[in-house]
Design an enzyme around this catalytic site. Structure first.
Site, PDB file in Angstrom:
ATOM      1  N   HIS A   1       0.822  -1.217   0.000  1.00 12.84           N
ATOM      2  CA  HIS A   1       0.000   0.000   0.000  1.00 12.84           C
ATOM      3  C   HIS A   1       0.855   1.266   0.000  1.00 12.84           C
ATOM      4  CE1 HIS A   1      -3.660  -2.223   0.459  1.00 12.84           C
ATOM      5  NE2 HIS A   1      -3.361  -2.688   1.673  1.00 12.84           N
TER       6      HIS A   1
ATOM      7  N   ASP B   1      -3.121 -10.555  -2.256  1.00  9.82           N
ATOM      8  CA  ASP B   1      -3.603 -10.091  -0.962  1.00  9.82           C
ATOM      9  C   ASP B   1      -5.088  -9.744  -1.097  1.00  9.82           C
ATOM     10  OD1 ASP B   1      -2.178  -8.722   1.726  1.00  9.82           O
ATOM     11  OD2 ASP B   1      -4.075  -7.798   1.141  1.00  9.82           O
TER      12      ASP B   1
ATOM     13  N   HIS C   1      -6.498  -7.228  -0.098  1.00  8.52           N
ATOM     14  CA  HIS C   1      -6.587  -5.806  -0.416  1.00  8.52           C
ATOM     15  C   HIS C   1      -5.707  -5.476  -1.614  1.00  8.52           C
ATOM     16  CE1 HIS C   1      -7.298  -6.019   4.064  1.00  8.52           C
ATOM     17  NE2 HIS C   1      -8.442  -5.531   3.600  1.00  8.52           N
TER      18      HIS C   1
ATOM     19  N   ASP D   1      -4.306 -12.934   4.057  1.00  9.38           N
ATOM     20  CA  ASP D   1      -5.642 -12.490   4.463  1.00  9.38           C
ATOM     21  C   ASP D   1      -6.742 -12.936   3.499  1.00  9.38           C
ATOM     22  OD1 ASP D   1      -4.641 -10.840   2.535  1.00  9.38           O
ATOM     23  OD2 ASP D   1      -4.795  -8.993   3.703  1.00  9.38           O
TER      24      ASP D   1
END
Length: 795
Positions: free
Chosen positions: A571, A608, A610, A695
């Site tokens: 990120h 991931d 996200h 995740d």
């Protein structure tokens, strides 16, 4: 053409400094012992002019005469006069050492006489020069310390010149190597040892220069350079204790654009002279070797330069362009990237260098990679055929015994990548495997998986309640102790990333912003992202350790790896922290491969829950990195839509495959098999990096997907298959998210088991996904429709 008046002026100039020599030479001119040729066609020939001394033709370099007047005539007269004195001494001593030895001794006496005369003249000029400076410094307002400094400099120069006058030792490269700050060894003329070093200001060297009569470089010029403080800017090429070429450089310090200017360069072949030692007359490649020495000087001693420039006559264009120089203006040339024989000379010399900076190795490897790729192109012209032959020779130079491992690895890596397009690939690879046996394909037991693991990663957010907590590293440590993978992985030594490495991805202002959190109990970048006292240290450790792992893969110690690092990175943008991430680890790794290991293409696969918005933004406008992300959508951070495909050169090199909440093993693996594998095989990356978040796990605290530990094994199996087919098996996983400790342990273990080559996957499930057919996977249709316009294999 030399006229009688020129000779008369030269004798008058000598007489002012040495009345005795001047008187004798004047008498010889009057008696006709010194004269000019009667035949006009013999007064000038090629690069030489002539006058007569005792009936013999005495050559004078035409270029020096036209540019500096009577100076070369003075020096030639002094040599001849010195030889007369030498003959007289031999007669007086009644020595008989044989004709050849006596002729050599007479010649040396003549050269020594001229050099001593020039040194005396140089001392005279020094005294006049410093006397003027002392006068200015001692005027009202002058500084006594400055006067003392001038006196010391004058005394130092004069003492040095007096020592040269008394010096009678021959030129000895063994002693010279011990005192020279610049020393490179290579070859000229095919196999003759050559040395590039600072010009040795000694009697033997100055006598050689006097004998050679090179363009630009005569004894007075060299002594002037010494007086003006330019002695360290002159470099020589030595072969068998003899000078065969000289170069004078200037170093420009333009802001952001340092460059070296070759002011003068001369070699025996460019300065034909009947008196030059015969064994050196046929030496080829001296000019190329001198330029290679200048290039290495800039890279290795001066901290790197952007370009080498020079001015030369139009007739030399072919020579300089063959080395990689580009025309600039009417008579200017600029070298930014060596080519052809120049690069081969650089490579040969660098292989023998005792020390090379990281920058020099990096730049040579970059050019070497291009040379290997050149072999994959079919030549259409004779010039291209010649360049291709040189490229083959460069690769062989890198792979021979004793070559630098850094160059051998780069050559081998690029050969393996391009082997299908290069006819000589197999023969060259076999040669290289003798140099680096570790690069042979792994046996049935396989190579170990390279792993980054360190308890220091727990120091970030230590003692702070947070989802991205130090216990995540405890979970990875636990899985690595599982008996099933014991002895099958190898720890890579962690190290912090340098600021320069961080700056390949992040702005200096942002790096400074993170660094300023060091020592603070708690600092916040946004609502989600915090740092504690040692977060900057840990963030650097994560990026640098990944670079070390990639270095080990490139060196052949393994083809698969996993960096269990934190904080996560995908990120983080170039100038901001976000989503628990400080530095973008996988982006630093990709940049490291491209800029330090000369990778042409890198693929990043992000799995991931996200979307890796930071990684996408960093590589959004480049085709050097193919970024592909499988993530839940809609979800944090709100990016990663199907239509985000890159821009400019990067259009089509960003591939987002958003999956709805609740997707599981089958959907993720089908996406990898039907979309990512065809893209990877068409793209052909040098290495695949996987941003691996745990995740996607069915019970993750922040995710909404339903991937099981068995699913992670399937995912790893499909990714390893892609690497085997697209990147010669090179694949490295980097840990991103994952906030269920059990999920990290179980899913991480299943991934490691696959990387270690254990039978951890149900083959029926793999076959079931492969045989399901794309038409039945409606959730993939939109993604395939968008990306097939960029990738033929998806059509």
């Amino acid at each position: 053409m030399i006229k009688r008046e020129h000779i008369k002026d030269a004798i008058d100039a000598i007489a002012k400094r040495d009345p005795g020599a001047g008187y004798s030479l004047s008498q010889m001119l009057d008696q006709g012992i010194i004269d000019i040729p009667s035949q006009q066609d013999r007064a000038i020939a090629g690069n030489r002019l002539y006058f007569l001394f005792g009936g013999r033709e005495v050559p004078v370099n035409r270029f020096v005469f036209f540019n500096e007047g009577i100076t070369p005539i003075e020096q030639a007269l002094l040599v001849e006069y010195g030889e007369l004195l030498g003959k007289e001494n031999l007669r007086r001593d009644k020595r008989d050492a044989g004709y050849r030895a006596m002729s050599q001794e007479i010649r040396e006496e003549g050269l020594r006489f001229m050099v001593c005369h020039e040194i005396d003249y140089a001392i005279e000029r020094i005294k006049k020069r410093f006397k003027g400076r002392e006068t200015v410094a001692s005027q009202p307002g002058g500084i006594g310390r400055e006067v003392a400094g001038i006196e010391n400099e004058e005394a130092r120069l004069i003492a040095r010149l007096e020592r040269i006058k008394q010096d009678r030792t021959p030129l000895d490269t063994r002693k010279l190597k011990g005192v020279s700050s610049v020393w490179y060894e290579g070859f000229v003329g095919g196999d003759r040892n050559a040395i590039f070093t600072s010009f040795p200001y000694c009697m033997a060297a100055l006598m050689q220069v006097a004998d050679l009569k090179l363009e630009f470089f005569h004894v007075r010029f060299l002594l002037n350079c010494l007086i003006r403080g330019l002695a360290n800017n002159i470099f020589a090429c030595l072969v068998d204790e003899g000078i065969v070429g000289l170069v004078l450089i200037g170093v420009g310090r333009k802001p952001f654009y340092p460059e070296i200017e070759i002011k003068y360069i001369a070699t025996l072949s460019s300065s034909p002279n009947s008196l030059a030692r015969g064994s050196y007359r046929d030496v080829k490649g001296v000019g190329t070797f001198l330029v290679s020495g200048v290039w290495l000087l800039g890279e290795n001693e001066l901290g790197g330069v952007k370009a080498i420039t020079l001015d030369s006559e139009i007739g030399a264009r072919g020579f300089y362009e063959a080395l990689g120089f580009k025309s600039h203006g009417l008579a200017g040339y600029v070298l930014k990237r060596p080519e052809g024989l120049l690069f081969k000379s650089i490579l040969t010399t660098a292989n023998r260098a005792e020390r090379l900076t990281e920058r020099a190795v990096r730049d040579i490897n970059s050019i070497l990679s291009n040379q290997v790729r050149l072999l994959g192109k079919k030549p259409k012209k004779k010039k291209e055929e010649a360049l291709r032959d040189i490229a083959v020779a460069c690769v062989r130079e890198c792979l021979k015994p004793g070559s630098r491992l850094e160059f051998a690895r780069t050559a081998m890596w690029t050969l393996i990548k391009c082997r299908e397009r290069i006819p000589e690939a197999e023969a060259l690879l076999e040669l290289g495997l003798k140099r680096i046996p570790s690069l042979r394909a792994p046996d049935e037991k396989g190579q170990p998986v390279l792993v980054v693991q360190d308890d220091r990663f727990k120091l970030h957010l230590d003692g702070i309640p947070h989802l991205e907590c130090p216990r995540r590293i405890e979970a990875t440590n636990s899985l690595l102790q599982d008996p099933s993978i014991y002895g099958k992985w190898l720890k890579v030594e962690p190290r912090p990333a340098s600021v320069e490495e961080l700056a390949m991805v992040h702005t200096l202002d942002y790096i400074r912003q993170v660094a300023e959190t060091e020592g603070k109990p708690l600092a916040s970048f946004d609502l989600d992202t915090q740092a504690t006292a040692r977060s900057y240290e840990v963030g650097r450790l994560a990026g640098g350790s990944l670079c070390n792992l990639l270095e080990e893969v490139c060196s052949g110690k393994g083809r698969r790896g996993f960096a269990f690092v934190r904080p996560p990175g995908h990120h983080a943008g170039a100038n901001r922290a976000m989503g628990f991430c400080l530095f973008n680890n996988v982006a630093i790794g990709a940049k490291y491969l491209i800029e330090r290991k000369q990778a042409e293409k890198v693929m990043i696969i992000d799995i991931d829950v996200h979307h890796g918005n930071g990684t996408q933004a960093i590589f959004y406008d480049t085709d050097r990195v193919l970024y592909a992300s499988i993530h839940q959508f809609p979800a944090y951070p709100g990016t990663g839509a199907l239509g985000e495909v890159g821009r400019g050169k990067g259009e089509g090199f960003t591939a987002n495959i958003p999956l709805r909440k609740g997707c599981g093993d089958r959907e993720v693996c089908s996406t990898i098999h039907f979309i990512l594998e065809p893209m990877a095989r068409e793209y052909g990356p040098d290495m695949i990096l996987v941003s691996c978040g745990f995740d996607l796990y069915i019970y993750d605290r922040l995710g909404g997907m339903r991937v099981t530990p068995e699913g992670y094994a399937l995912i790893a199996s499909f990714l390893v298959r892609i690497a085997d087919r697209a990147s010669d098996g090179r694949i490295v996983f980097v840990m991103e998210g994952g906030y269920n400790l059990k999920g990290i342990r179980e899913c991480g273990l299943r991934v490691m088991q696959v990387l270690c080559g254990l039978a951890a996957v149900d083959q029926k499930k793999i076959d079931g996904i492969r045989e399901s057919g794309r038409s039945k996977l409606s959730f993939l249709k939109k993604a395939m429709e968008i990306h097939k316009q960029y990738w033929k294999t998806l059509s």
